[in-house]
Design a protein around this motif. Structure first.
Motif, PDB file in Angstrom:
ATOM      1  N   UNK A  69       0.781  -1.232   0.000  1.00 50.57           N
ATOM      2  CA  UNK A  69       0.000   0.000   0.000  1.00 50.57           C
ATOM      3  C   UNK A  69       0.816   1.288   0.000  1.00 50.57           C
ATOM      4  N   UNK A  70       1.612   1.520   1.018  1.00 51.25           N
ATOM      5  CA  UNK A  70       2.243   2.833   1.154  1.00 51.25           C
ATOM      6  C   UNK A  70       3.302   3.098   0.082  1.00 51.25           C
ATOM      7  N   UNK A  71       4.222   2.169  -0.184  1.00 52.06           N
ATOM      8  CA  UNK A  71       5.168   2.421  -1.271  1.00 52.06           C
ATOM      9  C   UNK A  71       4.477   2.608  -2.626  1.00 52.06           C
ATOM     10  N   UNK A  72       3.434   1.814  -2.879  1.00 50.66           N
ATOM     11  CA  UNK A  72       2.759   1.904  -4.178  1.00 50.66           C
ATOM     12  C   UNK A  72       1.977   3.205  -4.317  1.00 50.66           C
ATOM     13  N   UNK A  73       1.290   3.622  -3.272  1.00 55.86           N
ATOM     14  CA  UNK A  73       0.587   4.904  -3.338  1.00 55.86           C
ATOM     15  C   UNK A  73       1.574   6.059  -3.505  1.00 55.86           C
ATOM     16  N   UNK A  74       2.724   5.950  -2.875  1.00 57.52           N
ATOM     17  CA  UNK A  74       3.705   7.026  -3.011  1.00 57.52           C
ATOM     18  C   UNK A  74       4.215   7.111  -4.447  1.00 57.52           C
ATOM     19  N   UNK A  75       4.398   5.969  -5.102  1.00 55.25           N
ATOM     20  CA  UNK A  75       4.750   5.990  -6.524  1.00 55.25           C
ATOM     21  C   UNK A  75       3.624   6.577  -7.360  1.00 55.25           C
ATOM     22  N   UNK A  76       2.390   6.251  -7.028  1.00 59.45           N
ATOM     23  CA  UNK A  76       1.232   6.808  -7.720  1.00 59.45           C
ATOM     24  C   UNK A  76       1.216   8.329  -7.636  1.00 59.45           C
ATOM     25  N   UNK A  77       1.621   8.857  -6.476  1.00 56.99           N
ATOM     26  CA  UNK A  77       1.516  10.293  -6.212  1.00 56.99           C
ATOM     27  C   UNK A  77       2.798  11.068  -6.490  1.00 56.99           C
ATOM     28  N   UNK A  78       3.895  10.358  -6.850  1.00 60.28           N
ATOM     29  CA  UNK A  78       5.154  11.047  -7.163  1.00 60.28           C
ATOM     30  C   UNK A  78       5.667  10.753  -8.570  1.00 60.28           C
ATOM     31  N   UNK A  79       5.205   9.656  -9.174  1.00 61.07           N
ATOM     32  CA  UNK A  79       5.650   9.314 -10.519  1.00 61.07           C
ATOM     33  C   UNK A  79       6.994   8.637 -10.598  1.00 61.07           C
ATOM     34  N   UNK A  80       7.523   8.169  -9.461  1.00 64.59           N
ATOM     35  CA  UNK A  80       8.838   7.513  -9.479  1.00 64.59           C
ATOM     36  C   UNK A  80       8.777   6.181  -8.737  1.00 64.59           C
ATOM     37  N   UNK A  81       9.785   5.333  -9.010  1.00 68.91           N
ATOM     38  CA  UNK A  81       9.849   4.024  -8.379  1.00 68.91           C
ATOM     39  C   UNK A  81      10.173   4.159  -6.894  1.00 68.91           C
ATOM     40  N   UNK A  82       9.938   3.075  -6.167  1.00 65.52           N
ATOM     41  CA  UNK A  82      10.092   3.092  -4.705  1.00 65.52           C
ATOM     42  C   UNK A  82      11.501   3.499  -4.292  1.00 65.52           C
ATOM     43  N   UNK A  83      12.502   2.993  -5.012  1.00 64.89           N
ATOM     44  CA  UNK A  83      13.892   3.291  -4.649  1.00 64.89           C
ATOM     45  C   UNK A  83      14.189   4.785  -4.712  1.00 64.89           C
ATOM     46  N   UNK A  84      13.427   5.512  -5.496  1.00 68.94           N
ATOM     47  CA  UNK A  84      13.682   6.942  -5.653  1.00 68.94           C
ATOM     48  C   UNK A  84      12.854   7.801  -4.698  1.00 68.94           C
ATOM     49  N   UNK A  85      11.642   7.362  -4.359  1.00 72.62           N
ATOM     50  CA  UNK A  85      10.853   8.223  -3.460  1.00 72.62           C
ATOM     51  C   UNK A  85      11.112   7.957  -1.990  1.00 72.62           C
ATOM     52  N   UNK A  86      11.664   6.797  -1.635  1.00 70.57           N
ATOM     53  CA  UNK A  86      12.147   6.587  -0.282  1.00 70.57           C
ATOM     54  C   UNK A  86      11.189   5.980   0.712  1.00 70.57           C
ATOM     55  N   UNK A 261       2.908   4.833 -11.928  1.00 73.79           N
ATOM     56  CA  UNK A 261       3.697   6.064 -12.035  1.00 73.79           C
ATOM     57  C   UNK A 261       3.036   7.071 -12.986  1.00 73.79           C
ATOM     58  N   UNK A 262       2.281   6.555 -13.945  1.00 77.43           N
ATOM     59  CA  UNK A 262       1.661   7.420 -14.951  1.00 77.43           C
ATOM     60  C   UNK A 262       0.515   8.262 -14.385  1.00 77.43           C
ATOM     61  N   UNK A 263      -0.022   7.849 -13.240  1.00 76.04           N
ATOM     62  CA  UNK A 263      -1.080   8.638 -12.603  1.00 76.04           C
ATOM     63  C   UNK A 263      -0.571  10.033 -12.263  1.00 76.04           C
ATOM     64  N   UNK A 264       0.619  10.107 -11.687  1.00 81.49           N
ATOM     65  CA  UNK A 264       1.209  11.394 -11.324  1.00 81.49           C
ATOM     66  C   UNK A 264       1.393  12.276 -12.553  1.00 81.49           C
ATOM     67  N   UNK A 265       1.992  11.742 -13.601  1.00 87.86           N
ATOM     68  CA  UNK A 265       2.269  12.540 -14.796  1.00 87.86           C
ATOM     69  C   UNK A 265       0.971  12.983 -15.471  1.00 87.86           C
ATOM     70  N   UNK A 266      -0.031  12.097 -15.482  1.00 87.59           N
ATOM     71  CA  UNK A 266      -1.320  12.459 -16.078  1.00 87.59           C
ATOM     72  C   UNK A 266      -2.020  13.525 -15.237  1.00 87.59           C
ATOM     73  N   UNK A 267      -1.863  13.435 -13.927  1.00 86.13           N
ATOM     74  CA  UNK A 267      -2.414  14.472 -13.042  1.00 86.13           C
ATOM     75  C   UNK A 267      -1.790  15.828 -13.340  1.00 86.13           C
ATOM     76  N   UNK A 268      -0.489  15.839 -13.560  1.00 85.99           N
ATOM     77  CA  UNK A 268       0.185  17.095 -13.923  1.00 85.99           C
ATOM     78  C   UNK A 268      -0.411  17.662 -15.209  1.00 85.99           C
ATOM     79  N   UNK A 269      -0.639  16.813 -16.190  1.00 84.31           N
ATOM     80  CA  UNK A 269      -1.224  17.263 -17.457  1.00 84.31           C
ATOM     81  C   UNK A 269      -2.603  17.875 -17.235  1.00 84.31           C
TER      82      UNK A 269
END
Length: 314
Positions: A69-86, A261-269
């Motif tokens: 849940x938490x790592x995956x939602x963070x990727x959804x909301x940041x657009x990056x893989x877990x290793x990058x968002x921390x 990850x595409x959710x974040x980028x699409x949200x930006x659009x």
């Protein structure tokens, strides 16, 4: 020769039309925790199906490799893989002690002066409330409780960006099992809760300007979920809104692979926010009205391509 009254009125109307700005874009991200795509189709979900009918979608999107849940939602909301968002932990302790290393969609929106809100059914979602969410509620609760809190936030504050997180499907999966009758009942209750939120958008006159992205953080099998399990990896991804193509199955673009990850980028659009360089996601431009289904290149959507070797999309 003096202008006639009719001429003057016509001129005023034209000036008023030309100076009226287009309604501000709005976005609601809906996450149904633990919703496996095949179960969404098996259950009676009239509100989800209404989003499908008038939107674009894929039931072959993927979440993060860890599929929790938490790592995956963070990727959804940041657009990056877990290793990058921390965010690698998945509990309240991780929410309190781990720091998100990159901007969330809330951070970008807040910086741009866009009002933000969140109603989430797990207390660990406080990890996102770092001052960039104007109106936030994150506690353990049922889907009905979350819907009630979301309705209250919409009614009082009308944020332009909002996350609504429904927890009940995941809870039922862990207690009774993925695909059980109990979980199907939880899915159907969650769809009714979703209907409450959609009805409030209509009631407030916001629905016509609101793009909705509905997805999930993971699926599951047995009574759990996680890495190395395709039943955990696949998630639904549905987008519906004023500029979105209707009734389009996005697998028509054969080379298009959709990930969380595409959710974040699409949200930006949708919100006209600059997309940060080097993220792992891309906006799903194929879902929008300016896209030509027959002629749009399928190998490289007009957006940043994934850059991480850890991305395991098919």
């Amino acid at each position: 020769m003096k202008p006639t009254v009719k001429y003057r009125l016509t001129l005023l109307l034209l000036l008023a039309f030309c100076t009226t700005s287009r309604a501000e874009s709005r976005l609601m991200i809906v996450s149904i925790d633990g919703l496996r795509p095949d179960l969404a189709l098996r259950a009676d979900m009239p509100n989800l199906r209404s989003l499908l009918k008038d939107g674009s979608y894929s039931f072959w999107a993927r979440t993060t490799p860890v599929a929790v849940t938490l790592p995956s939602h963070t990727s959804m909301l940041t657009g990056v893989v877990v290793e990058r968002h921390g965010i690698k932990g998945n509990d309240d302790n991780a929410a309190a002690n781990e720091k998100i290393l990159v901007p969330t969609i809330f951070d970008l929106a807040h910086k741009a002066g866009i009002s933000t809100g969140m109603a989430a059914g797990k207390s660990k979602f406080t990890v996102y409330d770092n001052g960039s969410i104007d109106h936030s509620w994150a506690k353990s609760g049922t889907s009905d409780t979350v819907a009630g809190q979301a309705v209250n936030i919409l009614r009082q504050f009308k944020p332009r960006l909002m996350l609504v997180h429904f927890p009940e499907v995941d809870g039922s999966g862990h207690s009774k099992g993925w695909g059980t009758r109990d979980q199907i009942d939880a899915i159907e209750r969650t769809d009714k809760a979703l209907g409450m939120v959609l009805a409030e958008l209509e009631q407030q006159g916001l629905r016509k300007d609101t793009t909705i992205i509905l997805s999930a953080d993971h699926g599951g099998s047995g009574k759990t979920h996680g890495k190395d399990d395709d039943r955990s990896a696949f998630i639904p991804w549905i987008i519906n809104g004023p500029d979105v193509l209707k009734g389009i199955d996005l697998t028509q673009f054969r080379e298009l692979k959709i990930a969380t990850y595409d959710t974040f980028a699409t949200a930006c659009k949708v919100l006209d926010l600059p997309i940060p360089e080097g993220i792992d996601g891309k906006p799903i431009v194929q879902a929008f009205e300016s896209t030509d289904l027959m002629n749009t290149p399928t190998t490289k959507p007009a957006a940043t391509q994934p850059v991480s070797a850890t991305d395991n999309r098919p």
